[in-house]
Design an enzyme around this catalytic site. Structure first.
Site, PDB file in Angstrom:
ATOM      1  N   GLN A  88      21.964  21.266  -0.081  1.00  0.00           N
ATOM      2  CA  GLN A  88      20.517  21.279  -0.292  1.00  0.00           C
ATOM      3  C   GLN A  88      19.815  20.765   0.967  1.00  0.00           C
ATOM      4  O   GLN A  88      18.604  20.860   1.080  1.00  0.00           O
ATOM      5  CB  GLN A  88      20.152  20.379  -1.477  1.00  0.00           C
ATOM      6  N   HIS A 106      18.514  25.578   0.572  1.00  0.00           N
ATOM      7  CA  HIS A 106      17.089  25.218   0.709  1.00  0.00           C
ATOM      8  C   HIS A 106      16.558  25.482   2.113  1.00  0.00           C
ATOM      9  O   HIS A 106      15.507  24.954   2.491  1.00  0.00           O
ATOM     10  CB  HIS A 106      16.869  23.742   0.346  1.00  0.00           C
ATOM     11  N   THR A 173      23.531  13.548  -4.302  1.00  0.00           N
ATOM     12  CA  THR A 173      22.356  14.245  -4.820  1.00  0.00           C
ATOM     13  C   THR A 173      21.946  13.625  -6.156  1.00  0.00           C
ATOM     14  O   THR A 173      22.805  13.252  -6.953  1.00  0.00           O
ATOM     15  CB  THR A 173      22.578  15.760  -4.942  1.00  0.00           C
TER      16      THR A 173
HETATM   17  N1  APR Z   1      26.134   7.611  -0.262  1.00  0.00           N
HETATM   18  C1  APR Z   1      26.136   8.333  -1.428  1.00  0.00           C
HETATM   19  N2  APR Z   1      25.011   8.656  -2.122  1.00  0.00           N
HETATM   20  C2  APR Z   1      23.841   8.198  -1.637  1.00  0.00           C
HETATM   21  C3  APR Z   1      23.759   7.430  -0.441  1.00  0.00           C
HETATM   22  C4  APR Z   1      24.983   7.135   0.254  1.00  0.00           C
HETATM   23  N3  APR Z   1      24.994   6.420   1.374  1.00  0.00           N
HETATM   24  N4  APR Z   1      22.445   7.110  -0.217  1.00  0.00           N
HETATM   25  C5  APR Z   1      21.739   7.670  -1.241  1.00  0.00           C
HETATM   26  N5  APR Z   1      22.574   8.311  -2.094  1.00  0.00           N
HETATM   27  C6  APR Z   1      22.207   9.071  -3.292  1.00  0.00           C
HETATM   28  C7  APR Z   1      21.073   8.454  -4.101  1.00  0.00           C
HETATM   29  O1  APR Z   1      21.563   7.510  -5.053  1.00  0.00           O
HETATM   30  C8  APR Z   1      20.462   9.686  -4.779  1.00  0.00           C
HETATM   31  O2  APR Z   1      21.109   9.962  -6.011  1.00  0.00           O
HETATM   32  O3  APR Z   1      21.713  10.314  -2.855  1.00  0.00           O
HETATM   33  C9  APR Z   1      20.775  10.819  -3.796  1.00  0.00           C
HETATM   34  C10 APR Z   1      19.572  11.353  -3.016  1.00  0.00           C
HETATM   35  O4  APR Z   1      18.698  11.914  -3.945  1.00  0.00           O
HETATM   36  P1  APR Z   1      17.339  12.638  -3.495  1.00  0.00           P
HETATM   37  O5  APR Z   1      16.612  11.783  -2.557  1.00  0.00           O
HETATM   38  O6  APR Z   1      16.672  13.051  -4.765  1.00  0.00           O
HETATM   39  O7  APR Z   1      17.846  13.904  -2.666  1.00  0.00           O
HETATM   40  P2  APR Z   1      18.453  15.293  -3.201  1.00  0.00           P
HETATM   41  O8  APR Z   1      19.160  15.133  -4.484  1.00  0.00           O
HETATM   42  O9  APR Z   1      19.204  15.876  -2.081  1.00  0.00           O
HETATM   43  O10 APR Z   1      17.106  16.144  -3.439  1.00  0.00           O
HETATM   44  C11 APR Z   1      17.230  17.465  -3.884  1.00  0.00           C
HETATM   45  O11 APR Z   1      14.885  17.819  -3.742  1.00  0.00           O
HETATM   46  O12 APR Z   1      13.105  17.147  -2.583  1.00  0.00           O
HETATM   47  C12 APR Z   1      13.878  18.228  -2.838  1.00  0.00           C
HETATM   48  O13 APR Z   1      14.422  20.130  -1.547  1.00  0.00           O
HETATM   49  C13 APR Z   1      14.575  18.749  -1.583  1.00  0.00           C
HETATM   50  O14 APR Z   1      16.891  19.325  -1.249  1.00  0.00           O
HETATM   51  C14 APR Z   1      16.026  18.381  -1.823  1.00  0.00           C
HETATM   52  C15 APR Z   1      16.121  18.338  -3.327  1.00  0.00           C
END
Ligand code: APR
Length: 230
Positions: A88, A106, A173
């Site tokens: 993503q 994405h 994610t």
């Molecule tokens: N190691 C493992 N997991 C981690 C770490 C780490 N060091 N740091 C953060 N996380 C986890 C968090 O706990 C959270 O569950 O990564 C996740 C990040 O979540 P989001 O910020 O929601 O990102 P993501 O899931 O990639 O978002 C999905 O949403 O905003 C849109 O298009 C955008 O691609 C993105 C989509």
């Protein structure tokens, strides 16, 4: 186990210094989704939007892949079977780590898209509203990012891979955004084992068979070593 399908999110790039979206002080705490991640926002204020992605592009250009990215590239190279990576993320840290096949569902910061003819081409470091399309010449260039309300890339191919997966892994994610958040259920429906990697269970954490809690730079290399029989 002959086929592993992996979905990554912003959490895998967090330890490379790239902010996630929904953490405290994350990108969506600083910027309104409606303003910078929708076609309507781009129509309303294109300068605001290109500034947002120009800044992210510059930051990503400075960032280096971490141990989690490197471990996945090693898995792809050494695994005696098929490894499919769907991300993503719009950064290029998987590619910088040596990953050969990366499906950016994405879009990508390094890409530009023509709003008139759908041509996709490598983006300059700094885009400006009204940049011309190199093919149709329309002043309709935009960042090649899939915004909310738009269809992600490669969905048919991704579902084909999910249907054949022996193992589905979700890494870093939050499970808040569909269709990606639905991949675990799709893979399970076809009999795959499912494994989550996160600092905490995601919004779809209960759908995974197992979860590895901790920073991806620790949990992912450990898991790859297990898979490769270390
Ligand atoms: N190691 C493992 N997991 C981690 C770490 C780490 N060091 N740091 C953060 N996380 C986890 C968090 O706990 C959270 O569950 O990564 C996740 C990040 O979540 P989001 O910020 O929601 O990102 P993501 O899931 O990639 O978002 C999905 O949403 O905003 C849109 O298009 C955008 O691609 C993105 C989509």
């Amino acid at each position: 186990m002959k086929k592993i399908v992996i979905l990554t999110g912003a959490g895998i790039s967090a330890e490379s210094g790239l902010g996630t979206f929904r953490a405290e002080g994350g990108l969506w705490a600083e910027h309104r989704i409606e303003d910078v991640a929708t076609p309507e926002g781009f129509a309303r204020d294109p300068q605001l939007v290109v500034d947002f992605y120009n800044a992210r592009r510059a930051q990503a250009a400075e960032a280096a892949p971490n141990a989690a990215h490197l471990a996945l590239a090693n898995l792809e190279a050494a695994f005696d079977g098929d490894v499919v990576l769907v991300t993503q993320n719009v950064d290029d840290l998987h590619e910088k780590a040596g990953m050969k096949r990366v499906m950016h569902m994405h879009g990508a910061l390094n890409g530009a898209l023509c709003g008139a003819c759908d041509l996709r081409w490598p983006a300059p470091m700094v885009m400006a509203p009204g940049d011309a399309c190199p093919h149709c010449k329309a002043p309709a260039a935009r960042p090649d990012i899939v915004w909310f309300g738009e269809m992600p890339y490669d969905m048919e191919e991704i579902y084909d891979h999910l249907a054949q997966a022996d193992l589905f892994a979700g890494i870093g994610t939050s499970g808040n955004v569909y269709p990606a958040a639905g991949f675990v259920a799709e893979a399970r429906r076809h009999g795959a084992q499912t494994l989550e990697f996160n600092l905490e269970p995601s919004a779809v954490g209960s759908q995974f068979d197992d979860i590895r809690i901790g920073p991806a730079t620790q949990t992912v290399p450990e898991w790859v070593a297990e898979v490769l029989g270390g």
